[in-house]
Design a protein around this motif. Structure first.
Motif, PDB file in Angstrom:
ATOM      1  N   SER A  93       0.846  -1.200   0.000  1.00  0.00           N
ATOM      2  CA  SER A  93       0.000   0.000   0.000  1.00  0.00           C
ATOM      3  C   SER A  93       0.871   1.235   0.000  1.00  0.00           C
ATOM      4  O   SER A  93       1.915   1.275   0.636  1.00  0.00           O
ATOM      5  N   ARG A  94       0.450   2.189  -0.721  1.00  0.00           N
ATOM      6  CA  ARG A  94       1.199   3.454  -0.787  1.00  0.00           C
ATOM      7  C   ARG A  94       0.385   4.526  -0.069  1.00  0.00           C
ATOM      8  O   ARG A  94      -0.626   4.976  -0.590  1.00  0.00           O
ATOM      9  N   LYS A  95       0.838   4.902   1.137  1.00  0.00           N
ATOM     10  CA  LYS A  95       0.158   5.924   1.900  1.00  0.00           C
ATOM     11  C   LYS A  95       0.515   7.304   1.369  1.00  0.00           C
ATOM     12  O   LYS A  95       1.608   7.546   0.895  1.00  0.00           O
ATOM     13  N   GLY A  96      -0.409   8.212   1.547  1.00  0.00           N
ATOM     14  CA  GLY A  96      -0.152   9.592   1.129  1.00  0.00           C
ATOM     15  C   GLY A  96      -0.348   9.826  -0.344  1.00  0.00           C
ATOM     16  O   GLY A  96       0.192  10.767  -0.891  1.00  0.00           O
ATOM     17  N   VAL A  97      -1.068   8.949  -1.012  1.00  0.00           N
ATOM     18  CA  VAL A  97      -1.291   9.119  -2.442  1.00  0.00           C
ATOM     19  C   VAL A  97      -2.783   9.293  -2.669  1.00  0.00           C
ATOM     20  O   VAL A  97      -3.603   8.594  -2.072  1.00  0.00           O
ATOM     21  N   GLY A  98      -3.147  10.206  -3.545  1.00  0.00           N
ATOM     22  CA  GLY A  98      -4.545  10.399  -3.862  1.00  0.00           C
ATOM     23  C   GLY A  98      -5.087  11.694  -3.295  1.00  0.00           C
ATOM     24  O   GLY A  98      -4.360  12.560  -2.816  1.00  0.00           O
ATOM     25  N   LEU A  99      -6.431  11.828  -3.347  1.00  0.00           N
ATOM     26  CA  LEU A  99      -7.073  13.074  -2.926  1.00  0.00           C
ATOM     27  C   LEU A  99      -6.877  13.352  -1.436  1.00  0.00           C
ATOM     28  O   LEU A  99      -6.760  14.505  -1.019  1.00  0.00           O
ATOM     29  N   ALA A 100      -6.845  12.300  -0.614  1.00  0.00           N
ATOM     30  CA  ALA A 100      -6.660  12.491   0.822  1.00  0.00           C
ATOM     31  C   ALA A 100      -5.321  13.161   1.123  1.00  0.00           C
ATOM     32  O   ALA A 100      -5.211  13.988   2.025  1.00  0.00           O
ATOM     33  N   ALA A 101      -4.285  12.796   0.348  1.00  0.00           N
ATOM     34  CA  ALA A 101      -2.966  13.407   0.559  1.00  0.00           C
ATOM     35  C   ALA A 101      -2.997  14.892   0.243  1.00  0.00           C
ATOM     36  O   ALA A 101      -2.410  15.722   0.950  1.00  0.00           O
ATOM     37  N   PHE A 102      -3.702  15.273  -0.845  1.00  0.00           N
ATOM     38  CA  PHE A 102      -3.811  16.692  -1.192  1.00  0.00           C
ATOM     39  C   PHE A 102      -4.565  17.452  -0.097  1.00  0.00           C
ATOM     40  O   PHE A 102      -4.225  18.591   0.247  1.00  0.00           O
ATOM     41  N   ASP A 103      -5.613  16.845   0.459  1.00  0.00           N
ATOM     42  CA  ASP A 103      -6.365  17.494   1.533  1.00  0.00           C
ATOM     43  C   ASP A 103      -5.477  17.735   2.747  1.00  0.00           C
ATOM     44  O   ASP A 103      -5.521  18.797   3.375  1.00  0.00           O
ATOM     45  N   ARG A 104      -4.671  16.703   3.110  1.00  0.00           N
ATOM     46  CA  ARG A 104      -3.781  16.861   4.256  1.00  0.00           C
ATOM     47  C   ARG A 104      -2.742  17.941   3.999  1.00  0.00           C
ATOM     48  O   ARG A 104      -2.367  18.705   4.887  1.00  0.00           O
ATOM     49  N   SER A 105      -2.256  18.028   2.759  1.00  0.00           N
ATOM     50  CA  SER A 105      -1.253  19.037   2.414  1.00  0.00           C
ATOM     51  C   SER A 105      -1.827  20.445   2.544  1.00  0.00           C
ATOM     52  O   SER A 105      -1.195  21.355   3.082  1.00  0.00           O
ATOM     53  N   ARG A 106      -3.084  20.605   2.064  1.00  0.00           N
ATOM     54  CA  ARG A 106      -3.727  21.920   2.166  1.00  0.00           C
ATOM     55  C   ARG A 106      -3.958  22.290   3.633  1.00  0.00           C
ATOM     56  O   ARG A 106      -3.775  23.437   4.041  1.00  0.00           O
ATOM     57  N   LEU A 107      -4.353  21.310   4.454  1.00  0.00           N
ATOM     58  CA  LEU A 107      -4.592  21.555   5.864  1.00  0.00           C
ATOM     59  C   LEU A 107      -3.300  21.962   6.574  1.00  0.00           C
ATOM     60  O   LEU A 107      -3.276  22.897   7.384  1.00  0.00           O
ATOM     61  N   THR A 108      -2.212  21.249   6.239  1.00  0.00           N
ATOM     62  CA  THR A 108      -0.917  21.563   6.858  1.00  0.00           C
ATOM     63  C   THR A 108      -0.458  22.969   6.472  1.00  0.00           C
ATOM     64  O   THR A 108       0.028  23.744   7.311  1.00  0.00           O
ATOM     65  N   SER A 109      -0.613  23.344   5.205  1.00  0.00           N
ATOM     66  CA  SER A 109      -0.225  24.687   4.747  1.00  0.00           C
ATOM     67  C   SER A 109      -1.028  25.763   5.456  1.00  0.00           C
ATOM     68  O   SER A 109      -0.497  26.798   5.858  1.00  0.00           O
ATOM     69  N   ALA A 110      -2.340  25.494   5.619  1.00  0.00           N
ATOM     70  CA  ALA A 110      -3.196  26.470   6.302  1.00  0.00           C
ATOM     71  C   ALA A 110      -2.778  26.623   7.761  1.00  0.00           C
ATOM     72  O   ALA A 110      -2.774  27.733   8.305  1.00  0.00           O
ATOM     73  N   GLN A 111      -2.402  25.516   8.399  1.00  0.00           N
ATOM     74  CA  GLN A 111      -1.966  25.580   9.793  1.00  0.00           C
ATOM     75  C   GLN A 111      -0.664  26.368   9.924  1.00  0.00           C
ATOM     76  O   GLN A 111      -0.503  27.177  10.842  1.00  0.00           O
ATOM     77  N   PHE A 112       0.296  26.134   9.006  1.00  0.00           N
ATOM     78  CA  PHE A 112       1.551  26.877   9.027  1.00  0.00           C
ATOM     79  C   PHE A 112       1.304  28.376   8.819  1.00  0.00           C
ATOM     80  O   PHE A 112       1.896  29.230   9.480  1.00  0.00           O
ATOM     81  N   ALA A 113       0.405  28.707   7.880  1.00  0.00           N
ATOM     82  CA  ALA A 113       0.102  30.109   7.602  1.00  0.00           C
ATOM     83  C   ALA A 113      -0.527  30.773   8.818  1.00  0.00           C
ATOM     84  O   ALA A 113      -0.202  31.912   9.169  1.00  0.00           O
ATOM     85  N   SER A 114      -1.448  30.051   9.480  1.00  0.00           N
ATOM     86  CA  SER A 114      -2.104  30.590  10.673  1.00  0.00           C
ATOM     87  C   SER A 114      -1.093  30.815  11.798  1.00  0.00           C
ATOM     88  O   SER A 114      -1.113  31.832  12.491  1.00  0.00           O
ATOM     89  N   HIS A 115      -0.184  29.836  11.954  1.00  0.00           N
ATOM     90  CA  HIS A 115       0.833  29.950  13.006  1.00  0.00           C
ATOM     91  C   HIS A 115       1.778  31.122  12.720  1.00  0.00           C
ATOM     92  O   HIS A 115       2.139  31.893  13.629  1.00  0.00           O
ATOM     93  N   GLY A 116       2.163  31.279  11.446  1.00  0.00           N
ATOM     94  CA  GLY A 116       3.045  32.388  11.077  1.00  0.00           C
ATOM     95  C   GLY A 116       2.395  33.732  11.320  1.00  0.00           C
ATOM     96  O   GLY A 116       3.027  34.677  11.808  1.00  0.00           O
ATOM     97  N   SER A 117       1.110  33.836  10.988  1.00  0.00           N
ATOM     98  CA  SER A 117       0.381  35.083  11.216  1.00  0.00           C
ATOM     99  C   SER A 117       0.304  35.402  12.698  1.00  0.00           C
ATOM    100  O   SER A 117       0.448  36.553  13.114  1.00  0.00           O
TER     101      SER A 117
END
Length: 268
Positions: free
Chosen positions: A2-26
């Motif tokens: 199985s390849r974890k982190g592949v597919g639409l779920a991985a993109f969702d997690r990436s967007r969530l992580t970016s939003a969290q980093f942006a919020s923390h930076g702000s």
């Protein structure tokens, strides 16, 4: 496998992580800005206490006054600028007036008036470009005995109070020497270079500019002709080799020094 982190779920997690980093930076930037504002507020409060404690020295000692003004500038406070925090019951609109009474505030405004008078009276002699030290000496000669001493720094700050009136009076540097320009025009780079060259011997020629700056003759002539037209250089057409363009300030300094030298020779 199985390849974890592949597919639409991985993109969702990436967007969530970016939003969290942006919020923390702000959040970090906001906290840093608040901390800096608090520090500046403390500095301003201490500066007010210092000014009230040493008000007499600031009024009477020009060196102490200059040091205080530099402390203000270091934390972004202009003592001569209007203060938005001044109350209706205050004694004036600037920090000088609020902390020290109107005496220091008026000192700079009155000095600015005298600077304008000196610039206007000497414009036919220098074309509207006069050294700060020369202005200070002329102002001091016209003051009553016992008046506070004036420094070059005071003259520079007085000219700064004229900024709301437009560009008719401004500080320009020719080489390492500050001048007051009292004509509503800016000096070009070539004009500044020609004036700086003229300060060395008191005059300059087109050939000197060509040799020292690597200019073409047309460029050198254009620079000196423009300065000649505005009265900032005077021409000597009787020079043996080629026309010499003299600094009026240099000539007037020599004329002022001649009587003193003659008197010294007579008493010697």
């Amino acid at each position: 496998m199985s390849r974890k982190g592949v597919g639409l779920a991985a993109f969702d997690r990436s967007r969530l992580t970016s939003a969290q980093f942006a919020s923390h930076g702000s959040s970090l930037r906001s906290n840093d800005a608040q901390a800096l504002e608090t520090q500046l507020s403390v500095f301003r409060s201490l500066l007010q206490q210092f000014a009230q404690t040493h008000a007499k020295d600031i009024r009477s000692d020009p060196s102490f006054r200059a040091q205080f003004a530099r402390m203000c500038a270091a934390i972004g406070v202009d003592p001569l600028a209007s203060s938005s925090s001044s109350s209706g019951g205050g004694v004036g609109g600037s920090m000088w007036a609020q902390l020290l009474g109107r005496s220091v505030n008026d000192f700079y405004f009155e000095l600015a008036v005298r600077v304008v008078e000196v610039c206007g009276a000497t414009r036919t002699e220098n074309g509207g470009l006069i050294g700060v030290r020369e202005v200070r000496e002329k102002v001091m000669r016209g003051r009553m005995e016992g008046a506070p001493e004036i420094t070059d720094d005071d003259v520079l700050r007085a000219v700064g109070t004229l900024k709301p009136l437009g560009s008719s009076h401004a500080i320009v540097r020719v080489g390492n020497k500050p001048y007051i320009r009292s004509v509503p025009r800016e000096l070009s780079t070539d004009q500044s270079a020609a004036l700086e060259a003229a300060q060395v011997l008191g005059y300059v020629t087109a050939s000197m500019l060509m040799a020292s700056l690597g200019w073409a003759r047309a460029r050198a002539r254009t620079a000196v002709d423009d300065l000649l037209a505005s009265g900032m250089l005077w021409v000597d057409k009787q020079a043996p080799d080629e026309w010499e363009y003299w600094s009026p300030g240099f000539i007037m300094t020599d004329l002022d020094a001649a009587p003193a030298a003659a008197a010294a020779a007579a008493t010697g």
